[in-house]
Design a protein around this motif. Structure first.
Motif, mmCIF file in Angstrom:
data_model
loop_
_atom_site.group_PDB
_atom_site.id
_atom_site.type_symbol
_atom_site.label_atom_id
_atom_site.label_comp_id
_atom_site.label_asym_id
_atom_site.label_seq_id
_atom_site.Cartn_x
_atom_site.Cartn_y
_atom_site.Cartn_z
ATOM 1 N N ALA A 1 159.271 83.755 -23.322
ATOM 2 C CA ALA A 1 158.680 82.552 -22.736
ATOM 3 C C ALA A 1 157.846 82.884 -21.503
ATOM 4 N N GLN A 2 158.325 83.840 -20.727
ATOM 5 C CA GLN A 2 157.621 84.231 -19.504
ATOM 6 C C GLN A 2 156.172 84.620 -19.795
ATOM 7 N N GLN A 3 155.951 85.267 -20.923
ATOM 8 C CA GLN A 3 154.606 85.714 -21.282
ATOM 9 C C GLN A 3 153.666 84.546 -21.577
ATOM 10 N N GLN A 4 154.241 83.384 -21.879
ATOM 11 C CA GLN A 4 153.427 82.209 -22.201
ATOM 12 C C GLN A 4 152.984 81.443 -20.951
ATOM 13 N N LEU A 5 153.381 81.932 -19.788
ATOM 14 C CA LEU A 5 152.978 81.297 -18.531
ATOM 15 C C LEU A 5 151.594 81.741 -18.065
ATOM 16 N N VAL A 6 151.090 82.813 -18.650
ATOM 17 C CA VAL A 6 149.810 83.376 -18.211
ATOM 18 C C VAL A 6 148.699 82.326 -18.306
ATOM 19 N N ILE B 1 159.018 71.838 -17.580
ATOM 20 C CA ILE B 1 160.246 72.457 -18.085
ATOM 21 C C ILE B 1 161.329 71.384 -18.054
ATOM 22 N N ASP B 2 162.045 71.213 -19.162
ATOM 23 C CA ASP B 2 163.088 70.187 -19.172
ATOM 24 C C ASP B 2 164.475 70.813 -19.121
ATOM 25 N N GLY B 3 165.471 70.129 -19.677
ATOM 26 C CA GLY B 3 166.853 70.553 -19.528
ATOM 27 C C GLY B 3 167.290 71.631 -20.506
ATOM 28 N N GLY B 4 168.530 72.085 -20.302
ATOM 29 C CA GLY B 4 169.104 73.109 -21.165
ATOM 30 C C GLY B 4 169.439 74.364 -20.393
ATOM 31 N N THR B 5 170.515 75.013 -20.781
ATOM 32 C CA THR B 5 170.956 76.203 -20.047
ATOM 33 C C THR B 5 170.050 77.408 -20.277
ATOM 34 N N THR B 6 169.310 77.427 -21.384
ATOM 35 C CA THR B 6 168.365 78.522 -21.609
ATOM 36 C C THR B 6 167.283 78.527 -20.535
ATOM 37 N N MET B 7 166.979 77.349 -19.991
ATOM 38 C CA MET B 7 165.949 77.260 -18.951
ATOM 39 C C MET B 7 166.370 77.973 -17.668
ATOM 40 N N LEU B 8 167.670 78.111 -17.437
ATOM 41 C CA LEU B 8 168.136 78.860 -16.267
ATOM 42 C C LEU B 8 167.725 80.325 -16.386
ATOM 43 N N ALA B 9 167.915 80.885 -17.576
ATOM 44 C CA ALA B 9 167.515 82.277 -17.808
ATOM 45 C C ALA B 9 166.002 82.419 -17.722
ATOM 46 N N PHE B 10 165.287 81.438 -18.256
ATOM 47 C CA PHE B 10 163.824 81.468 -18.235
ATOM 48 C C PHE B 10 163.303 81.482 -16.801
ATOM 49 N N VAL B 11 163.745 80.543 -15.992
ATOM 50 C CA VAL B 11 163.262 80.460 -14.609
ATOM 51 C C VAL B 11 163.681 81.690 -13.808
#
Length: 249
Positions: A84-89, A96-106
């Motif tokens: 996902a990080q690569q899609q920020l370019v 960004i919404d909810g979910g525990t996966t978003m913690l790892a992403f951020v």
């Protein structure tokens, strides 16, 4: 190992820890996750445990807390986060919404990142405090303690004010026939608004959520632009999703 021996092992793990994932049990038993799923279904029908998404919990345990969910599937979440990080370019404004996966992403976002982040996910705020280049806009609304997100009419009204280059959606359930569904209607309503206000929607999901369905319909798969999972993009488990005009990452 005999089926009865697997049952005994699973029940001992659940009794000792109150919860266990399919992945953990498969590794400890040296069997496939499909075998573990079938075993857990049998034990759940007997009332000896409760099957939940991604594993099982003790029948006497409370529903999994936010922290419990955050601790599950750490390796899968790291893989998803890096993709996902690569899609920020090039993105200037991001939902960004909810979910525990978003913690790892951020947590994986480079410290020198520079963009505007709009979110209803309150759990992200401590992680974002070190990112001085990220402007953070928090959507208001009713605070849901179990998901640590703001939801409701106010959240939707505020979200409609903004436009984003990309929306990273945390998925509850994804089915190749039904599409994307949510277990909480208020969460699903926010997802609909964020989708409508973003140029691109990228769904983040671990493999445990594939081919599962919840009660509230968010959208058809054809409405999203990309799907990020912890599986290799060429994994056969993703074949059902290739017929849609979406990028599989």
């Amino acid at each position: 190992m005999l089926k009865e021996e697997r049952f005994d092992h699973i029940l001992k793990v659940i009794k000792a820890t109150n919860k266990a994932s399919f992945e953990e049990l498969a590794l400890s038993l040296n069997v496939s996750e499909d075998t573990v799923r079938r075993d857990i279904e049998v034990l759940a029908k007997s009332g000896l445990l409760v099957k939940v998404r991604g594993g099982a919990i003790s029948p006497s345990a409370s529903p999994l807390s936010f922290q419990d969910r955050a601790d599950m599937f750490p390796d899968a979440k790291k893989v998803i986060a890096l993709k996902a990080q690569q899609q920020l370019v090039g993105a200037k404004t991001v939902f960004i919404d909810g979910g525990t996966t978003m913690l790892a992403f951020v947590s994986s976002i480079p410290i020198d990142a520079n963009f505007r982040l709009i979110t209803n996910n309150i759990a992200l705020l401590p992680l974002l405090s070190v990112h001085h280049g990220i402007e953070v806009i928090v959507l208001g609304g009713n605070y849901n303690r179990s998901t640590q997100t703001n939801v409701g009419v106010q959240t939707c009204l505020e979200a409609q004010k903004y436009q984003a280059d990309v929306y990273f959606m945390g998925a509850c359930s994804i089915d190749s026939q039904i599409g994307i569904t949510a277990s909480i209607q208020d969460e699903g309503e926010v997802k609909k608004i964020l989708m409508a206000s973003a140029r691109k929607t990228i769904v983040l999901s671990n493999k445990e959520k594939l081919e599962t369905v919840d009660f509230f319909k968010v959208c058809e798969l054809s409405a999203i632009d990309a799907l990020i999972t912890d599986l290799p993009s060429n994994d056969p488990a993703l074949d059902n999703y290739r017929k849609f005009d979406i990028e599989i990452l």
